[in-house]
Design an enzyme around this catalytic site. Sequence first.
Site, PDB file in Angstrom:
ATOM      1  N   MET A  48       3.465   6.938  -2.163  1.00  0.00           N
ATOM      2  CA  MET A  48       4.804   7.212  -2.677  1.00  0.00           C
ATOM      3  C   MET A  48       4.776   7.628  -4.146  1.00  0.00           C
ATOM      4  O   MET A  48       5.534   8.499  -4.563  1.00  0.00           O
ATOM      5  CB  MET A  48       5.656   5.952  -2.488  1.00  0.00           C
ATOM      6  CG  MET A  48       7.110   6.223  -2.305  1.00  0.00           C
ATOM      7  SD  MET A  48       7.539   7.103  -0.789  1.00  0.00           S
ATOM      8  CE  MET A  48       7.880   5.755   0.320  1.00  0.00           C
TER       9      MET A  48
ATOM     10  N   PHE B 180       0.817  -1.220   0.000  1.00  0.00           N
ATOM     11  CA  PHE B 180       0.000   0.000   0.000  1.00  0.00           C
ATOM     12  C   PHE B 180       0.845   1.261   0.000  1.00  0.00           C
ATOM     13  O   PHE B 180       0.352   2.341  -0.315  1.00  0.00           O
ATOM     14  CB  PHE B 180      -0.954   0.004   1.208  1.00  0.00           C
ATOM     15  CG  PHE B 180      -0.375   0.599   2.455  1.00  0.00           C
ATOM     16  CD1 PHE B 180       0.506  -0.111   3.238  1.00  0.00           C
ATOM     17  CD2 PHE B 180      -0.693   1.893   2.834  1.00  0.00           C
ATOM     18  CE1 PHE B 180       1.065   0.458   4.386  1.00  0.00           C
ATOM     19  CE2 PHE B 180      -0.149   2.466   3.975  1.00  0.00           C
ATOM     20  CZ  PHE B 180       0.743   1.743   4.747  1.00  0.00           C
ATOM     21  N   LYS B 181       2.136   1.140   0.340  1.00  0.00           N
ATOM     22  CA  LYS B 181       2.977   2.337   0.374  1.00  0.00           C
ATOM     23  C   LYS B 181       3.058   3.022  -0.987  1.00  0.00           C
ATOM     24  O   LYS B 181       3.268   4.223  -1.065  1.00  0.00           O
ATOM     25  CB  LYS B 181       4.366   1.984   0.904  1.00  0.00           C
ATOM     26  CG  LYS B 181       4.304   1.558   2.367  1.00  0.00           C
ATOM     27  CD  LYS B 181       5.602   1.709   3.092  1.00  0.00           C
ATOM     28  CE  LYS B 181       5.415   1.580   4.592  1.00  0.00           C
ATOM     29  NZ  LYS B 181       4.887   0.262   5.021  1.00  0.00           N
ATOM     30  N   ASP B 182       2.840   2.247  -2.054  1.00  0.00           N
ATOM     31  CA  ASP B 182       2.831   2.850  -3.396  1.00  0.00           C
ATOM     32  C   ASP B 182       1.732   3.899  -3.544  1.00  0.00           C
ATOM     33  O   ASP B 182       1.872   4.829  -4.340  1.00  0.00           O
ATOM     34  CB  ASP B 182       2.599   1.780  -4.469  1.00  0.00           C
ATOM     35  CG  ASP B 182       3.770   0.815  -4.604  1.00  0.00           C
ATOM     36  OD1 ASP B 182       4.911   1.203  -4.281  1.00  0.00           O
ATOM     37  OD2 ASP B 182       3.538  -0.327  -5.046  1.00  0.00           O
TER      38      ASP B 182
END
Length: 491
Positions: free
Chosen positions: A138, A133-135
Amino acid sequence: MRYISTRGYTASSLSSSGHTFTEILLGGLAPDGGLYLPETYPQVSRDELEQWRYLSYAELAYAVLSRFIDDIPAADLQALLARTYTAGVYCNGRSSAQASEITPLRWLERPDSARAEGGLAILELSNGPTLAFKDMAMQLLGNLFEYVLARQGEEINILGATSGDTGSSAEHAMRGKKGIQVFMLSPHERMSAFQRAQMYSLHDANIHNLAVRGMFDDAQDIVKAVSNDHAFKAKYKIGAVNSINWARVAAQIVYYFKGYFAATTGSNARQVAFAVPSGNFGNICAGHIARMMGLPIGRLVLATNENDVLDEFFRTGVYRPRAAAETCATSSPSMDISKASNFERFVFDLVGRNPAMVRQLWLEIDAGRSFDLSGTSFFARLPEFGFVSGKSTHADRLATIRRTFEKYGLMIDTHTADGLKVGSELRTPGMPMIVLETALPVKFEETMVEALGRKPERPASLQGIENLPQRVAVMDVSVEAVKRFIEQHLS
Ligand SMILES: *Cc1c(COP(=O)(O)O)cnc(C)c1O
């Protein structure tokens, strides 16, 4: 919209009104050591909310984020968001219809109003380039950085340390971006073959992988030492993309709206609950802010693994960060934290936005101690914020992964399993429970084999990535060696 620090600092003596969004975008902590927050939360009325229901992801992102960003022209921000949230970036081998949702909702159990069943669903947040989920945040950060740097005619050199997810997400977001170089330290031979491949197989000229012969903490210490060398930091324009970055939190607010709409369209549910696998409190902090804006979130369920510092706070009022030696390595490694770097943002709201109080509490934390809010009026007000919490262990993860596969035919990763385990226990009648999927199972093959006796399927684009040529500089645990590497690659 102006930004203030949780510890009371506001801009300069010329104006006491705080910073704009782009002024804090490239920075980290406020000068007083606090975290930036908007001076007030923008409010979204029920009518407005209904007007947003059928927007595309990029349009919804604009509706939400334009409330927080007022120093980028509307047309530019719209174009930037349209470039960021595309089916191509978030496709992960799926059909374009699914991919265009960006964060599709998958029902495990559909709502059934006759039985007052709100339903149970997974909000897919892991279809970006690195399958975590960091995408979601980011990718936006990469485009925002490039835009703001170009406008200001500046450059930045991002220095970071990673044990896996964050580093690869940052590299995939920043690759090929003008004005940005990335120097990412990782512990040599300590990451999985898949994680190494995700980072080291990038050959973009602006991405530099440095593997240090040590542990993650050694890499982290080097980053701190370099950043504390103020002359070096200024000369080489060293910056960071860590989890306290406000734009990352802001970007995450959007999918809470998206999840709410997906779960309530065509149903008579008035409120939803979210279950959030948590580590640094960044993801669930975005949920808290969405709720403060007026999104009808009935419950925010915080799930931890064995590293339960946050669960302990929400149950007892005691916040007691752990020492490194007390932090265990678990099978949901991205939640193995001892100190939740974004937690101060929530505590600021909990204590009535009183910066003097936050300063006092973090005097204890920064000195390696704890604080206790039990018995205070603040702790008594906790239910007003909708938070409940629970924890999950390795055995729970295995059981949840197995049960989910048997019952629903779905493979989930270990972090999402922590969220599903705790969320399932804290459901309330009539309220849909939306579990946030924070990574895909292919990233954690070993535990999946342990739970199910087989490996998860890989999207075609990732098959055999371990065999691609890799580019990485291996070096000793040495601040000087890292500084030399940066100097050589910037001149
Ligand atoms: C980073 C991460 C988390 C924890 O999110 P926080 O914002 O730090 O609370 C959970 N799961 C995965 C897979 C992650 O990468």
